[in-house]
Design a protein around this motif. Structure first.
Motif, mmCIF file in Angstrom:
data_model
loop_
_atom_site.group_PDB
_atom_site.id
_atom_site.type_symbol
_atom_site.label_atom_id
_atom_site.label_comp_id
_atom_site.label_asym_id
_atom_site.label_seq_id
_atom_site.Cartn_x
_atom_site.Cartn_y
_atom_site.Cartn_z
ATOM 1 N N GLU A 72 25.081 62.344 66.403
ATOM 2 C CA GLU A 72 24.656 60.955 66.644
ATOM 3 C C GLU A 72 24.199 60.758 68.087
ATOM 4 O OE1 GLU A 72 27.256 57.457 65.770
ATOM 5 O OE2 GLU A 72 27.638 58.648 63.956
ATOM 6 N N ILE A 73 24.960 61.356 69.019
ATOM 7 C CA ILE A 73 24.614 61.252 70.449
ATOM 8 C C ILE A 73 23.201 61.807 70.687
ATOM 9 C CG2 ILE A 73 25.171 62.182 72.751
ATOM 10 C CD1 ILE A 73 28.169 62.006 71.865
ATOM 11 N N LEU A 74 22.897 62.902 70.000
ATOM 12 C CA LEU A 74 21.563 63.495 70.146
ATOM 13 C C LEU A 74 20.483 62.565 69.601
ATOM 14 C CD1 LEU A 74 22.339 67.210 69.405
ATOM 15 C CD2 LEU A 74 20.985 66.410 71.321
ATOM 16 N N TYR A 75 20.752 61.967 68.434
ATOM 17 C CA TYR A 75 19.761 61.025 67.869
ATOM 18 C C TYR A 75 19.545 59.836 68.808
ATOM 19 C CZ TYR A 75 19.088 63.426 63.422
ATOM 20 O OH TYR A 75 18.729 64.342 62.468
ATOM 21 N N ASP A 76 20.640 59.363 69.446
ATOM 22 C CA ASP A 76 20.506 58.263 70.417
ATOM 23 C C ASP A 76 19.644 58.693 71.595
ATOM 24 O OD1 ASP A 76 22.070 56.696 68.868
ATOM 25 O OD2 ASP A 76 23.923 56.960 70.030
ATOM 26 N N ALA A 77 19.900 59.912 72.096
ATOM 27 C CA ALA A 77 19.142 60.421 73.248
ATOM 28 C C ALA A 77 17.659 60.525 72.895
ATOM 29 C CB ALA A 77 19.681 61.787 73.666
ATOM 30 N N GLU A 78 17.384 60.944 71.661
ATOM 31 C CA GLU A 78 15.994 61.089 71.225
ATOM 32 C C GLU A 78 15.300 59.731 71.208
ATOM 33 O OE1 GLU A 78 15.281 61.931 67.090
ATOM 34 O OE2 GLU A 78 13.702 63.369 67.575
ATOM 35 N N LYS A 79 16.036 58.715 70.744
ATOM 36 C CA LYS A 79 15.461 57.371 70.630
ATOM 37 C C LYS A 79 15.193 56.739 71.982
ATOM 38 C CE LYS A 79 17.737 56.067 66.679
ATOM 39 N NZ LYS A 79 19.038 55.500 66.375
ATOM 40 N N GLU A 80 16.116 56.967 72.931
ATOM 41 C CA GLU A 80 16.082 56.145 74.152
ATOM 42 C C GLU A 80 15.663 56.859 75.424
ATOM 43 O OE1 GLU A 80 20.101 54.916 74.027
ATOM 44 O OE2 GLU A 80 19.807 54.050 72.029
ATOM 45 N N GLN A 81 15.837 58.162 75.499
ATOM 46 C CA GLN A 81 15.740 58.807 76.810
ATOM 47 C C GLN A 81 14.360 59.382 77.140
ATOM 48 O OE1 GLN A 81 18.325 58.479 78.894
ATOM 49 N NE2 GLN A 81 19.307 57.335 77.257
ATOM 50 N N GLY A 82 13.457 59.486 76.168
ATOM 51 C CA GLY A 82 12.128 60.019 76.469
ATOM 52 C C GLY A 82 12.105 61.513 76.754
ATOM 53 N N TYR A 83 13.148 62.224 76.343
ATOM 54 C CA TYR A 83 13.119 63.684 76.489
ATOM 55 C C TYR A 83 12.227 64.255 75.390
ATOM 56 C CZ TYR A 83 17.480 62.716 79.025
ATOM 57 O OH TYR A 83 18.421 62.224 79.869
ATOM 58 N N LEU A 84 11.688 65.444 75.660
ATOM 59 C CA LEU A 84 10.836 66.096 74.660
ATOM 60 C C LEU A 84 11.686 67.082 73.860
ATOM 61 C CD1 LEU A 84 7.720 66.806 76.849
ATOM 62 C CD2 LEU A 84 7.676 65.615 74.655
ATOM 63 N N PHE A 85 11.931 66.742 72.617
ATOM 64 C CA PHE A 85 12.753 67.613 71.778
ATOM 65 C C PHE A 85 11.880 68.656 71.098
ATOM 66 C CE2 PHE A 85 17.098 65.967 71.593
ATOM 67 C CZ PHE A 85 16.947 64.808 72.336
ATOM 68 N N TRP A 86 12.344 69.907 71.108
ATOM 69 C CA TRP A 86 11.624 70.981 70.408
ATOM 70 C C TRP A 86 12.007 71.017 68.936
ATOM 71 C CZ3 TRP A 86 10.920 76.192 73.476
ATOM 72 C CH2 TRP A 86 10.096 75.949 74.583
ATOM 73 N N ASP A 87 13.079 70.346 68.575
ATOM 74 C CA ASP A 87 13.536 70.326 67.177
ATOM 75 C C ASP A 87 13.385 68.904 66.656
ATOM 76 O OD1 ASP A 87 15.306 73.093 67.103
ATOM 77 O OD2 ASP A 87 15.302 72.093 69.042
ATOM 78 N N GLU A 88 13.143 68.786 65.353
ATOM 79 C CA GLU A 88 12.881 67.447 64.802
ATOM 80 C C GLU A 88 14.064 66.847 64.079
ATOM 81 O OE1 GLU A 88 10.352 69.812 62.973
ATOM 82 O OE2 GLU A 88 9.862 70.162 65.073
ATOM 83 N N GLY A 89 15.124 67.583 63.935
ATOM 84 C CA GLY A 89 16.311 67.046 63.267
ATOM 85 C C GLY A 89 17.513 67.804 63.800
ATOM 86 N N PHE A 90 18.674 67.190 63.724
ATOM 87 C CA PHE A 90 19.856 67.811 64.328
ATOM 88 C C PHE A 90 20.945 67.965 63.287
ATOM 89 C CE2 PHE A 90 18.113 64.592 67.422
ATOM 90 C CZ PHE A 90 17.189 65.469 67.961
ATOM 91 N N ARG A 91 21.736 69.037 63.437
ATOM 92 C CA ARG A 91 22.901 69.200 62.572
ATOM 93 C C ARG A 91 23.990 69.945 63.321
ATOM 94 N NH1 ARG A 91 21.364 71.684 57.397
ATOM 95 N NH2 ARG A 91 23.559 72.092 57.101
ATOM 96 N N ARG A 92 25.189 69.785 62.821
ATOM 97 C CA ARG A 92 26.341 70.415 63.461
ATOM 98 C C ARG A 92 26.151 71.931 63.556
ATOM 99 N NH1 ARG A 92 30.721 69.725 59.942
ATOM 100 N NH2 ARG A 92 29.511 68.314 58.629
ATOM 101 N N GLY A 93 26.514 72.513 64.691
ATOM 102 C CA GLY A 93 26.504 73.969 64.848
ATOM 103 C C GLY A 93 25.123 74.562 65.062
ATOM 104 N N ARG A 94 24.109 73.740 65.182
ATOM 105 C CA ARG A 94 22.755 74.262 65.359
ATOM 106 C C ARG A 94 22.191 73.849 66.727
ATOM 107 N NH1 ARG A 94 19.392 76.944 62.115
ATOM 108 N NH2 ARG A 94 17.387 76.990 63.157
ATOM 109 N N ASP A 95 21.668 74.856 67.460
ATOM 110 C CA ASP A 95 21.128 74.571 68.791
ATOM 111 C C ASP A 95 19.984 73.564 68.732
ATOM 112 O OD1 ASP A 95 22.798 76.339 70.040
ATOM 113 O OD2 ASP A 95 21.406 78.029 69.917
ATOM 114 N N VAL A 96 19.940 72.711 69.745
ATOM 115 C CA VAL A 96 18.829 71.771 69.902
ATOM 116 C C VAL A 96 18.222 72.032 71.269
ATOM 117 C CG1 VAL A 96 18.239 69.328 70.119
ATOM 118 C CG2 VAL A 96 19.989 70.043 68.480
#
Ligand code: ZN
Length: 461
Positions: A39-63
């Motif tokens: 959830e923290i990652l989804y919040d960061a994606e929404k608000e922080q303007g960082y460029l994510f290389w991955d389009e979805g997040f899950r437990r135990g998987r690198d982002v």
């Protein structure tokens, strides 16, 4: 007035020519271990303007998260305040990008395209010229076809390879470069063309000659060109119909100038893992099949199905070393939704074992929702659910994230060699399962099997 217009045009030209600089950008790796951290990652994606290389997040998987120099301290703090660690992965994005764009000194701009040796990433023009040359060199076997044009009027060109000229053709479709920045995908697709035309390996020959191959190395030509000329991290096409301000997400407005083609196909369009926000990397477009590229691909598949059977739809992306099986929205027991999931899994597992044997590169096999994240509207899911093609796979090629989209040129050949080995094995297994003639052939096989079992059962009585 004239001068004012000229001045404006000049300014626009300057703005348009600007190459997005990622000087001193770094890439960090974060691994969420709990649902809260996801959830923290989804919040960061929404608000922080960082460029994510991955389009979805899950437990135990690198982002992987890419950040501008002035935001690096803030990013590390953001995650540490929330009990997470952001680990530095790539020290200088622009330097790695330069390495990737570099050409060996022996290669000049005017070299004969026929000498292409997969030592560097080719531009769109070079790939198209090379395909023209292959069609010239193999006139009885290879032919260049154009299945449509893009928003910026570039042709979507591919090469048809047909050794047998059968009256009942069995087709295979290869979709390369649907995502612009995944440069290894076109480089893989051109390698497949080269192997099918020239290899003397018996396995490659069988695969090349069993099937009439329709190979499209760059199915998103506008995006691919843009990733060379303007923005190395560009993913979508360049449809500017949804242009809007992206400032509320701390993104440049140009982020809204494109649709994610692998979310735009008309099968379960925009039901999960896609966005209706034009600024998002996964913007699904106005509707299923709203984009010229996805329309061109689906029309072409439909037309092939009028004249024969389409047995294969193979899609090439990067990165994370996965072999995905449809459907991308299902997990757990839901994986059986694809009618021949068991066969696809067996073909995939055996193929990837063979792939690993060459350079020890490991792949994971499964549905996207099971091993990556749920997605809808992808080309390969449509190929299965919309076009009912029997053998449908999506490769996420090298690497596991060390370089990601910036895979160094010296890894092109090993990546291509191992993937080709895997594909040849997949075809061998598919043949042994009765897929090689046509889908009708496998139905006949199943009927025969049924008759044999009924007869055996009657005898037992
Ligand atoms: Zn992709």
């Amino acid at each position: 007035m004239y001068f004012r217009v000229a001045f404006l045009v000049a300014i626009l030209a300057i703005v348009n020519c600007e190459y997005v600089s990622y000087n001193n950008y770094k890439v960090y790796k974060v691994k969420p271990e709990t649902d809260k951290e996801v959830e923290i990652l989804y919040d960061a994606e929404k608000e922080q303007g960082y460029l994510f290389w991955d389009e979805g997040f899950r437990r135990g998987r690198d982002v992987r998260i890419m950040v501008a120099p002035e935001k690096q301290h803030e990013l590390v703090k953001y995650f540490s305040e929330r009990g997470m660690t952001a680990e530095l992965m790539l020290l200088d994005f622009e330097r790695s990008a330069e390495v990737q764009r570099a050409r060996p000194v022996t290669v000049t701009r005017n070299q004969n395209v026929r000498n292409y040796a997969w030592e560097f990433y080719q531009t769109l023009d070079e790939i198209y010229e090379w395909m023209d040359a292959m069609a010239e060199d193999y006139p009885n076997v290879a032919e260049v076809v154009t299945i449509g044009t893009t928003e910026e009027n570039r042709p979507i060109k591919g090469l048809v390879i047909d050794f047998k000229k059968s009256e009942n053709p069995v087709y295979g479709f290869i979709e390369g470069g649907l995502h612009a920045r995944e440069w290894i995908s076109p480089a893989m697709s051109t390698w497949i063309i080269k192997e099918f035309l020239t290899s003397t390996d018996p396995g490659v020959r069988t695969m090349a000659e069993d099937i009439v191959w329709h190979i499209f190395p760059v199915t998103n030509p506008d995006g691919y060109v843009y990733s060379f000329t303007d923005d190395r991290m560009w993913r979508k096409n360049r449809n500017k119909a949804h242009f809007t301000s992206c400032s509320q997400w701390n993104l440049p407005d140009d982020a809204s100038n494109g649709v994610d083609l692998n979310r735009n196909f008309g099968f379960l369009w925009n039901t999960i893992g896609a966005s209706l926000n034009p600024c998002a990397q996964t913007f699904a477009g106005a509707s299923g099949f709203s984009e010229k590229e996805s329309i061109a691909i689906s029309n072409h598949i439909n037309s092939l199905q009028q004249s024969g059977t389409v047995l294969y739809y193979l899609s090439y992306h990067s990165f994370t070393q996965l072999l995905l099986i449809p459907y991308s929205h299902v997990s757990g027991a839901g994986i059986l939704e694809a009618d021949n999931y068991g066969d696809l899994f067996e073909i995939g597992i055996m193929g990837m074992d063979k792939l690993t044997a060459l350079h020890n590169t490991t792949y994971t096999v499964g549905t996207s929702a099971d091993i990556l994240y749920p997605v809808s509207g992808s080309g390969f899911d449509w190929a299965k659910g919309g076009a009912h093609i029997p053998l449908v796979f999506l490769f996420e090629l090298r690497d596991l994230g060390e370089y990601g989209f910036l895979l160094p040129p010296e890894q092109i050949i090993p990546n291509n060699e191992e993937t080709m080995d895997g594909m040849v094995e997949m075809h061998r297994v598919a043949r042994s399962l009765g897929y090689h003639r046509s889908s009708a052939g496998s139905i006949v096989n199943s009927m025969l099997l049924l008759i044999v079992s009924v007869v055996a059962a009657l005898r037992l009585k």
